[in-house]
Design an enzyme around this catalytic site. Structure first.
Site, short mmCIF file in Angstrom:
data_model
loop_
_atom_site.label_atom_id
_atom_site.label_comp_id
_atom_site.label_asym_id
_atom_site.label_seq_id
_atom_site.Cartn_x
_atom_site.Cartn_y
_atom_site.Cartn_z
N GLU A 78 6.90 4.64 7.54
CA GLU A 78 6.51 5.92 6.94
C GLU A 78 7.42 7.03 7.44
OE1 GLU A 78 2.43 5.87 8.04
OE2 GLU A 78 1.83 4.75 6.26
N THR A 86 -7.83 11.72 2.72
CA THR A 86 -8.52 12.85 2.07
C THR A 86 -7.86 13.25 0.76
OG1 THR A 86 -7.24 14.30 3.49
CG2 THR A 86 -9.48 13.81 4.15
N THR A 94 -1.20 -3.45 10.58
CA THR A 94 -1.26 -3.26 9.12
C THR A 94 -0.05 -3.89 8.47
OG1 THR A 94 -2.43 -1.17 9.33
CG2 THR A 94 -1.79 -1.76 7.13
N ASN A 111 0.82 10.97 7.13
CA ASN A 111 -0.34 10.52 7.89
C ASN A 111 -1.40 11.57 8.14
OD1 ASN A 111 -0.16 7.64 8.70
ND2 ASN A 111 1.91 8.33 9.19
N THR A 137 0.86 -1.20 0.00
CA THR A 137 0.00 0.00 0.00
C THR A 137 0.90 1.24 0.00
OG1 THR A 137 -0.25 -0.09 2.41
CG2 THR A 137 -1.99 -1.09 1.08
N LYS A 166 4.33 -6.83 3.65
CA LYS A 166 4.01 -5.44 3.38
C LYS A 166 3.76 -4.76 4.72
CE LYS A 166 0.69 -3.27 3.30
NZ LYS A 166 -0.12 -2.39 4.23
#
Lengths: 413, 413
Positions: A277, A413, A197, A408, A160, A186
């Site tokens: 991230e 959005t 996740t 994040n 992702t 992942k």
């Protein structure tokens, strides 16, 4: 990879389809707006033994329930796993289980398997259902593309927000048998002890009895996927599925096999943290001297999860006070008078007393790692001794950067 | 402040010296390179009753040990508190206790008190000792400046990375007695349930028996300072000291007094979160429907501590999946089918099913709060129902911004 030096195992090309008895594929079904690969399939030969480890969260995707039920019903004799990326299908109300059932039923028909032999893992945005028409249309090309060379496509299709694919394969002689282990994973955000996740898949072409395999995978997960933290959050969809298939392995080689499984799982777990991230560096925390291994694990994982430690590392700041403070906040009892701390090879605290250290040298050590190529073997090492026992545990984390905030602050959005 | 509407208490000017029987002062002793005020003193009239709450961390500053021992030895009858800011004097080896003893002994002599009647709180960088010559030289001006008007100087002198002073005073008639409560606090990073680099001081001019006062302060701290989180880390030096002095209050007014104590403590706790490092908004999480209040507290506090929730709020992203995911990761059991969630007045989940909501309106609601004046009364409200009971708890957190990273990536260097 330096951690291979002392074992029988050596690195080979490939991933989950490197061991015999496994095929895989990955296609773009249009689930991701980017048109990247987003649907993956792993199929095993009959009689493979599957052990599953799943998120401990009470808020979990219904596909997890489906996997648990089917693993229980078949005693681990499942044959295929479908993975869709882009939509977690968690917190989607009744559609969660309905869509998981529809997808696995359709796939079972195409593969001529029983429904209960097919699992599904979903990853992506929470609260959004899977675009089912697209997924169902993607099944034919997915099955058509199944091959011994499909591991790499599958490894791409499960990603992702990941920046890089995470796959590995190793081989080694156990007695006179050449055994291979493969894996893919992942995950880059929301990674925390107890999985988050995070999807992981492991394949192995040595057969093992169900109870032996389950226990082995428990231990392997505990010291790999459960020892990493990116942002301290846990997820709804974490799953780790490990398949063993082939002739039953002689029990004298179980220990050596477990070493190989740990190598693969640790590599994948560390890859997830490296790809965390906004992460610029992987750091490793070693804690030694507790009365129980669980205590050392808790302390190591807490340090890896501390925002203050993570930002200090990001700033190349040898702020050992934050390391010690994080250790103390766990509630695990230890005596400050027995605490020694090292950053790399530089000792900064000895038996509870601060040690004069060359701050410039330590900062240079930290800067070299954080500025290095994070995909490489480099990691920043923090070591603590908190007591006199020889019991120790290791955990891994990554620095916390402004980039993490940017990624994040507007994911949906 | 809206939360005063339903009580007997009203806001007045001032802080810890608003109640009768307390004097305070704050001076610059040169401990901070900035030359800002850095040494504070609070002195009570004889017979004040002090209740202390301290960090739960196993790695704590030696000044905490000193406070605990003296509160125990005097049964809470202490008379003065010295606060130095800039140096936490934690993890400084033997100097930790030695310097705390020297400082309080010198102050006791100047105030003509017993050593055991004097406490010390330190806040600042961990691992660095206090520049003792400067501190000792500062004691004379500190004592000289003691006054009924000194509360505000003291409130300034206890700050470190805080952007604003945090003080408050209220008064109200309990029967025909006018009672005042005052308070001050510091803290902006490392704030987490169970207190963290947080100093809080409360004064009250109603006397209470030791056991009543201790129990009352326990409850007050639990729903105020223990219900806030800035970055999930806990500290070595957290201390909350609450003084009650004056004629003993009639027991029929205990409940009303406790409401006042909670108002003051909640205001101070929320001020700390509003001033959280890099924070742009305060958010409040209400959780209802658990079987125990502790469960509701754990869920509310976990949501406030989640990096993913905090970044979503920073990005004005109504990502309820992260809220739910954080709730689920606590290990507190609840049924997803009974979960409903609101962001402000907008319902986003009903009994486990996502609700269609006007995303633009919710984003506008979030943006208005995050762009508002954070020092004001505004806060973003997140409400969860996770079961059918009426039991509920509240916690407060702040958004996580890039500014937090910048502040923390190089605090010591």
């Amino acid at each position: 990879m330096s951690f291979f030096q002392s074992s029988k195992w050596s690195l080979i090309a490939g991933g989950i389809t490197a061991p015999s008895g496994f095929k895989a594929s990955g296609v773009s079904a249009g689930l991701k707006p980017s048109k990247k690969l987003d649907l993956a399939l792993l199929v095993t030969s009959p009689n493979a033994q599957c052990s599953g480890t799943f998120t401990q969260s009470f808020v979990r995707a219904k596909c997890i329930n489906l996997c648990l039920e089917r693993l229980s019903k078949t005693a681990g004799k499942v044959r295929a796993v479908l993975v869709n990326s882009g939509h977690a299908n968690a917190c989607t109300g009744n559609r969660g289980i309905d869509d998981s059932l529809i997808a696995t039923r359709a796939l079972a028909e195409k593969l001529d398997l029983l429904e209960e032999e097919v699992l599904i893992c979903s990853t992506g945005v929470i609260g959004e259902p899977i675009p089912m028409q697209k997924l169902l249309k993607g099944l034919d090309p997915l099955v058509m593309n199944l091959s011994k060379e499909g591991g790499s496509d599958a490894a791409k299709a499960i990603l992702t927000t990941d920046l890089i694919e995470k796959e590995i394969a190793i081989e080694g002689y156990l007695g006179d048998r050449l055994i291979r282990i493969g894996g893919m994973a992942k995950g880059s955000g929301m990674i925390h002890p107890n999985m988050a996740t995070m999807l992981g898949f492991l394949t192995c072409d040595a057969g093992l009895p169900k109870d032996v395999w389950d226990a082995m995978i428990d231990r392997v997960v505990d010291c790999s996927f459960n020892a990493i933290s990116v942002d301290g959050d846990t997820s709804t969809n974490d799953s780790f599925l490990a398949f063993a298939q082939g002739d039953i392995l002689d029990s004298q080689h179980f220990n050596e096999l477990e070493i190989g499984l740990k190598l693969v799982s640790t590599y994948l777990a560390q890859s997830i943290v490296r790809d965390g991230e906004g992460a610029n560096c992987l750091f490793e925390v070693k804690v030694k001297g507790t009365s129980k291994i669980a205590h050392a694990q808790i302390i190591a994982r807490q340090i890896c999860s501390s925002c203050l430690v993570k930002t200090a590392i990001h700033g190349c700041d040898p702020n050992w006070g934050r390391i010690l403070s994080a250790a103390g906040s766990t509630g695990i009892p230890f005596s400050l008078d027995e605490v020694s701390i090292w950053i790399g090879s530089f000792q900064v605290m000895s038996n509870g007393q601060p040690v004069e250290f060359n701050r410039k040298l330590v900062i240079r050590y930290m800067k070299e790692i954080i500025k290095g190529n994070n995909a490489s073997d480099e990691k920043l090492i923090i070591s603590l001794v908190v007591g006199r026992s020889e019991i120790e545990a290791i955990a891994w984390g990554c620095d916390l950067s402004s980039e993490y905030i940017h990624i994040n602050a507007d994911y949906t959005t």
